[in-house]
Design a protein around this motif. Structure first.
Motif, PDB file in Angstrom:
ATOM      1  N   LEU A   1     -10.546   3.644  -3.136  1.00 37.42           N
ATOM      2  CA  LEU A   1     -11.583   3.436  -2.119  1.00 37.42           C
ATOM      3  C   LEU A   1     -12.197   2.040  -2.268  1.00 37.42           C
ATOM      4  O   LEU A   1     -12.431   1.354  -1.278  1.00 37.42           O
ATOM      5  N   THR A   2     -12.407   1.626  -3.515  1.00 32.98           N
ATOM      6  CA  THR A   2     -12.966   0.288  -3.771  1.00 32.98           C
ATOM      7  C   THR A   2     -11.994  -0.783  -3.270  1.00 32.98           C
ATOM      8  O   THR A   2     -12.405  -1.760  -2.646  1.00 32.98           O
ATOM      9  N   LEU A   3     -10.695  -0.567  -3.556  1.00 33.69           N
ATOM     10  CA  LEU A   3      -9.678  -1.532  -3.139  1.00 33.69           C
ATOM     11  C   LEU A   3      -9.668  -1.655  -1.616  1.00 33.69           C
ATOM     12  O   LEU A   3      -9.649  -2.757  -1.064  1.00 33.69           O
ATOM     13  N   THR A   4      -9.701  -0.531  -0.925  1.00 30.68           N
ATOM     14  CA  THR A   4      -9.653  -0.537   0.540  1.00 30.68           C
ATOM     15  C   THR A   4     -10.891  -1.246   1.098  1.00 30.68           C
ATOM     16  O   THR A   4     -10.787  -2.030   2.047  1.00 30.68           O
TER      17      THR A   4
ATOM     18  N   SER B   1     -12.452  -3.577  -0.169  1.00 27.63           N
ATOM     19  CA  SER B   1     -12.441  -5.022  -0.419  1.00 27.63           C
ATOM     20  C   SER B   1     -11.522  -5.783   0.533  1.00 27.63           C
ATOM     21  O   SER B   1     -11.496  -6.997   0.547  1.00 27.63           O
ATOM     22  N   LEU B   2     -10.709  -5.057   1.302  1.00 29.21           N
ATOM     23  CA  LEU B   2      -9.776  -5.734   2.216  1.00 29.21           C
ATOM     24  C   LEU B   2     -10.488  -6.059   3.528  1.00 29.21           C
ATOM     25  O   LEU B   2     -10.882  -5.151   4.267  1.00 29.21           O
ATOM     26  N   PRO B   3     -10.680  -7.336   3.836  1.00 31.45           N
ATOM     27  CA  PRO B   3     -11.495  -7.724   4.992  1.00 31.45           C
ATOM     28  C   PRO B   3     -11.004  -7.139   6.315  1.00 31.45           C
ATOM     29  O   PRO B   3     -11.803  -6.682   7.121  1.00 31.45           O
ATOM     30  N   SER B   4      -9.674  -7.148   6.518  1.00 33.19           N
ATOM     31  CA  SER B   4      -9.174  -6.698   7.819  1.00 33.19           C
ATOM     32  C   SER B   4      -9.363  -5.217   8.054  1.00 33.19           C
ATOM     33  O   SER B   4      -9.250  -4.742   9.180  1.00 33.19           O
ATOM     34  N   LEU B   5      -9.619  -4.459   6.999  1.00 31.84           N
ATOM     35  CA  LEU B   5      -9.800  -3.018   7.178  1.00 31.84           C
ATOM     36  C   LEU B   5     -11.288  -2.634   7.226  1.00 31.84           C
ATOM     37  O   LEU B   5     -11.623  -1.476   7.424  1.00 31.84           O
TER      38      LEU B   5
ATOM     39  N   ILE C   1       6.687  -6.916   4.484  1.00 32.08           N
ATOM     40  CA  ILE C   1       5.530  -7.829   4.551  1.00 32.08           C
ATOM     41  C   ILE C   1       5.093  -7.977   6.019  1.00 32.08           C
ATOM     42  O   ILE C   1       3.895  -7.949   6.334  1.00 32.08           O
ATOM     43  N   ALA C   2       6.087  -8.071   6.921  1.00 34.00           N
ATOM     44  CA  ALA C   2       5.774  -8.207   8.352  1.00 34.00           C
ATOM     45  C   ALA C   2       5.012  -6.985   8.855  1.00 34.00           C
ATOM     46  O   ALA C   2       4.028  -7.105   9.594  1.00 34.00           O
ATOM     47  N   CYS C   3       5.451  -5.784   8.427  1.00 33.97           N
ATOM     48  CA  CYS C   3       4.773  -4.547   8.835  1.00 33.97           C
ATOM     49  C   CYS C   3       3.354  -4.514   8.282  1.00 33.97           C
ATOM     50  O   CYS C   3       2.412  -4.131   8.968  1.00 33.97           O
ATOM     51  N   PHE C   4       3.229  -4.914   7.031  1.00 35.03           N
ATOM     52  CA  PHE C   4       1.918  -4.954   6.380  1.00 35.03           C
ATOM     53  C   PHE C   4       0.983  -5.866   7.184  1.00 35.03           C
ATOM     54  O   PHE C   4      -0.144  -5.509   7.501  1.00 35.03           O
ATOM     55  N   TYR C   5       1.510  -7.053   7.507  1.00 27.42           N
ATOM     56  CA  TYR C   5       0.723  -8.051   8.235  1.00 27.42           C
ATOM     57  C   TYR C   5       0.325  -7.489   9.601  1.00 27.42           C
ATOM     58  O   TYR C   5      -0.831  -7.584  10.016  1.00 27.42           O
ATOM     59  N   LEU C   6       1.298  -6.892  10.280  1.00 27.17           N
ATOM     60  CA  LEU C   6       1.062  -6.343  11.621  1.00 27.17           C
ATOM     61  C   LEU C   6      -0.032  -5.285  11.582  1.00 27.17           C
ATOM     62  O   LEU C   6      -0.970  -5.290  12.392  1.00 27.17           O
ATOM     63  N   LEU C   7       0.068  -4.374  10.620  1.00 22.35           N
ATOM     64  CA  LEU C   7      -0.909  -3.283  10.532  1.00 22.35           C
ATOM     65  C   LEU C   7      -2.294  -3.819  10.154  1.00 22.35           C
ATOM     66  O   LEU C   7      -3.304  -3.373  10.698  1.00 22.35           O
ATOM     67  N   PHE C   8      -2.323  -4.772   9.243  1.00 19.67           N
ATOM     68  CA  PHE C   8      -3.614  -5.296   8.797  1.00 19.67           C
ATOM     69  C   PHE C   8      -4.290  -6.118   9.884  1.00 19.67           C
ATOM     70  O   PHE C   8      -5.488  -6.007  10.104  1.00 19.67           O
TER      71      PHE C   8
ATOM     72  N   SER D   1      -9.244   3.370   7.624  1.00 17.86           N
ATOM     73  CA  SER D   1      -8.783   2.238   6.802  1.00 17.86           C
ATOM     74  C   SER D   1      -7.723   2.703   5.821  1.00 17.86           C
ATOM     75  O   SER D   1      -6.671   2.080   5.671  1.00 17.86           O
ATOM     76  N   ILE D   2      -8.038   3.819   5.158  1.00 15.32           N
ATOM     77  CA  ILE D   2      -7.097   4.314   4.143  1.00 15.32           C
ATOM     78  C   ILE D   2      -5.800   4.772   4.807  1.00 15.32           C
ATOM     79  O   ILE D   2      -4.707   4.519   4.293  1.00 15.32           O
ATOM     80  N   PHE D   3      -5.918   5.408   5.962  1.00 13.38           N
ATOM     81  CA  PHE D   3      -4.727   5.850   6.687  1.00 13.38           C
ATOM     82  C   PHE D   3      -3.822   4.644   6.991  1.00 13.38           C
ATOM     83  O   PHE D   3      -2.613   4.681   6.737  1.00 13.38           O
ATOM     84  N   THR D   4      -4.439   3.575   7.480  1.00 17.19           N
ATOM     85  CA  THR D   4      -3.661   2.363   7.799  1.00 17.19           C
ATOM     86  C   THR D   4      -2.996   1.816   6.530  1.00 17.19           C
ATOM     87  O   THR D   4      -1.814   1.458   6.537  1.00 17.19           O
ATOM     88  N   LEU D   5      -3.757   1.781   5.442  1.00 14.39           N
ATOM     89  CA  LEU D   5      -3.236   1.235   4.191  1.00 14.39           C
ATOM     90  C   LEU D   5      -2.080   2.098   3.651  1.00 14.39           C
ATOM     91  O   LEU D   5      -1.039   1.570   3.229  1.00 14.39           O
TER      92      LEU D   5
END
Lengths: 236, 534
Positions: free
Chosen positions: B337-340, B342-346, B486-493, B354-358
């Motif tokens: 939860l802390t990690l999620t 800390s991610l600005p885009s989420l 990485i592309a999928c990660f970028y797209l989702l974020f 947020s967690i679902f996306t991650l």
């Protein structure tokens, strides 16, 4: 049963097999002989749909191997010169794999395997991993896998290599029995005695061309097949 | 004795070189050599880039962390890789019969095998550690002595991890015995060992404090405590300390000498036993099962995959990490939860979204890296005649290979998703959508991998590891998978900041379904043609 017309095979610029025409009738044993690299295995692999070819047609039971490969392969069994089979399986798993591919009834398949495995003396090893098999045992397993689905055409490439005398005798007997039941057999070998005794017809291939073809008795009228074969090689 | 050893060593090197070149013509050999040089260059570039990135991220005075981290990474790499490589290099190698028939002593055979194995280990360790050591040297304007210590100590650095992993690999082989389930038992034990080491290193890690916050002195003392030979070596490089170097060298050489002495007694016996397969006593043929062509091919394919530890570890390691990670997250929910957070885009979304996306992004990332189909056709090797001569349509063969890849991805990914759903209260729509996306992903990866393998087949090999680790198809599939991930990660974020997660993930899923359809069409047209030409 097997009809080859104007078959050509090229490996890059090399013209490996040049315009072969052959016919194997129902219930006939056809021997295909020639020196190493003459083109025997190339033709055999094309008959079985393993190797593509550039010119000509190969028809099995009336079907074209290039147009209807599955139809042809359903009536065909192939025994290669080198029995490379799935080593991570046990003998029985491999045979069951083949039975399933040919949709053979399991009970009928079981009876067939039991009978043949006992005859070829590998019944006790059927549960062992193929990795533990010797070359001869692998060869016997491949023979079993070819016989258990009752093919109409049996194609063998140097089938006697690695077999013990008893298994070789048994295979020859089986080939005879199968022919009596209407199966056609096309095989290559270097053992000329076997060809002489077993085959109805023979073809000799040299440098990709058939140099002589005919009934066995025509070949051996005046001399042994060995003398005829060596004589032809010498003339060339 | 020395002449014979020299002969055996030359033979092993020649085999190693020929394995890379295969049986190719001169032109193809040149192309392939060029490709190998290109890959090596790329890997060195990545290693330099990564080390440089690390070096730049350290505060002034913390540069020595690079030596500490990369020496540890190099040793870990040797340990993990050599557990796999020991099979086929030290044990169950193909030229056993040939070597045993030569008029050379058993010790010579063993030493030649160990030396060739050691060379591979130097390759792995060197690729990670040496660029970092040079960068460090340049950065701190080190003198000749530092480079001398780096060079001398490096020769001894991989000895202990190599010996340790060889002993473990040998133990696994012996414990697995010659049972019917030998491969499965061996794989499970190797996998369990991997998990223990993985969990152990996580427990010992300094992750909670972050790498930047670690003081080099503390790191060095921890390293010297747990892995003295690495700690002393790092100390020797950092402080130009010859005593520390001597300590590291003596410890490594002593341990390795002990290993060679012990191994010498069992080497031939173990390898001789490994030549034998599984045997059954009093075999009786039981009832046979009737199965359709797809089921038969699928079973064969799955058995092939599960019976080869290297295949599993190289092509499905992502799925193993994913499932282990999911269990870890379930047990350490707050950390995630802390990690999620800390991610600005989420941050624009509520916590569950947020967690679902991650979670979906992670599943996609690891799924795209798990490409078993990319080498499945090549692995048919000398058995390929079976598929070609039996009445099997290429499409049926493709479907079985793709389905195995899909199952390898779908099962761990579904488990990960369901565990995450339990931990973070995903809605039923989220669960259903993600389950469907995973199915589409599984088939996409399988079909893409198979297409790559059809374009870059390698049926001519003598050891499967060459196809799994070194073939063009394997390299393209794994690297391509990482880039796509990485592309999928970028797209989702990026999308998460603007689009509602359910819609976003649905869009990605739809994209995979469309790609599935396109790839299947491609496989059944171009793929079949390529298959028939093989």
């Amino acid at each position: 049963m097997l009809e080859i017309k104007n078959y050509h095979k090229y490996y890059g610029e090399k013209h490996a097999v040049k315009g072969i025409n052959l016919t194997v009738e129902k219930g006939e044993i056809f021997g295909f002989i020639g020196h190493n690299g003459a083109g025997k295995t190339t033709l055999i692999r094309s008959i079985c749909g393993i190797l593509n070819f550039e010119e000509g047609t190969i028809r099995i039971d009336g079907k074209d191997i290039q147009q209807d490969p599955i139809g042809c392969k359903k009536v065909l069994a192939y025994i290669p010169d080198n029995p490379d089979i799935y080593e991570n399986l046990t003998g029985i798993q491999y045979l069951n794999f083949v039975l399933n591919i040919f949709s053979v009834d399991p009970l009928q398949g079981k009876n067939e395997i039991e009978k043949l495995a006992k005859e070829f003396e590998i019944y006790d090893q059927l549960g062992d991993s193929i990795r533990s098999y010797s070359h001869g045992m692998k060869q016997k397993l491949v023979i079993l896998s070819a016989l258990i689905h009752h093919p109409k055409l049996l194609v063998l490439d140097e089938p006697f290599v690695g077999l013990d005398p008893k298994a070789a005798y048994l295979l020859k007997k089986k080939m005879h029995e199968m022919c009596e039941q209407g199966c056609s057999i096309f095989f290559s070998t270097h053992v000329l005695d076997v060809v002489e005794k077993l085959c109805d017809r023979i073809a000799i291939i040299q440098k990709g061309e058939i140099i002589k073809e005919g009934k066995t008795e025509d070949f051996t009228k005046d001399a042994s097949l060995e003398e005829v074969f060596l004589g032809l090689e010498h003339v060339e | 004795m020395l002449n014979k050893l020299g002969f055996c060593l030359r033979l092993q090197f020649r085999i190693m070189l020929n394995q890379s070149a295969g049986r190719l013509g001169n032109r193809k050999k040149r192309t392939k050599n060029g490709f190998v040089v290109l890959i090596a260059g790329l890997l060195i570039y990545l290693s330099v880039y990564y080390s440089l990135m690390l070096l730049n991220s350290f505060p002034p005075g913390y540069e020595s962390l690079l030596i500490l981290l990369m020496s540890l990474a190099g040793v870990s790499m040797v340990f993990f890789v050599s557990i796999q490589l020991a099979q086929g290099t030290l044990f169950a190698f193909r030229d056993f019969d040939f070597l045993m028939a030569l008029p050379v002593s058993r010790a010579v055979i063993m030493i030649s095998k160990i030396v060739s194995f050691l060379l591979i280990c130097y390759g792995y360790c060197g690729f990670i550690f040496l660029p970092a050591a040079v960068l460090y040297g340049v950065h701190v304007s080190a003198g000749f002595s530092t480079y001398l210590i780096v060079g001398v100590g490096f020769l001894f650095l991989p000895l202990i991890p190599m010996a340790l992993s060889s002993i473990l690999a040998l133990a696994i082989r012996i414990l697995a015995g010659r049972s019917r389930w030998q491969s499965l038992v061996s794989n499970l034990m190797s996998f369990a060992l991997f998990l223990i080491v993985f969990a152990g290193s996580m427990a010992l890690s300094f992750s909670s404090e972050g790498l930047i916050a670690i003081e080099p002195d503390r790191f060095l003392s921890q390293l010297t405590r747990f892995l003295p030979f690495v700690g002393w070596y790092a100390k020797a490089v950092i402080e130009t300390n010859y005593m520390a170097l001597a300590g590291s060298v003596l410890m490594s050489a002593g341990a390795f000498g002990l290993f060679v002495a012990l191994f010498n007694k069992t080497f031939i016996r173990v390898n001789s036993n490994l030549q034998e397969g599984y045997h059954v006593r009093n075999y009786r043929l039981k009832r046979l099962k009737r199965q359709g062509i797809f089921q038969t091919l699928f079973k064969k394919e799955l058995k092939k995959f599960l019976s080869n530890f290297m295949y599993v570890m190289n092509m499905a390691i992502g799925q193993i990490l994913l499932a282990v990670g999911a269990i870890y997250v379930l047990l350490n929910k707050d950390e995630f939860l802390t990690l999620t957070a800390s991610l600005p885009s989420l941050q624009a979304q509520e916590v569950t979204s947020s967690i679902f996306t991650l979670v979906v992004a992670l599943i996609l990332f690891f799924g795209l890296m798990s490409n078993t189909a990319a080498v499945s056709l090549s692995l048919e090797g000398k058995n390929f005649w079976i598929l070609r001569s039996l009445p099997i349509r290429p499409e049926e063969c493709f479907m079985a290979k793709v389905a195995v890849n899909a199952v390898v991805i779908i099962l761990p990914s579904w488990i990960t998703l369901l565990l995450s759903a339990v931990a973070f209260d995903f809605t039923i729509w989220m669960i259903l959508e993600a389950l469907s996306v995973i199915v589409a992903l599984g088939f996409f990866v399988g079909m893409l991998g198979l297409m790559i393998n059809l374009l870059f087949p390698r049926l001519d090999f003598d050891r499967e590891i060459l196809v799994i680790k070194q073939s063009a198809a394997s390299f393209i599939a794994v690297l391509g998978g990482v880039l796509l991930g990485i592309a999928c990660f970028y797209l989702l974020f990026q999308g998460a900041a603007r689009i509602e997660p359910l819609l976003l993930v649905g869009g990605v899923g739809l994209g995979f379904v469309l790609l599935d359809l396109i790839l299947w069409r491609l496989l059944t047209s171009l793929g079949v043609r390529l298959f028939n030409k093989l």
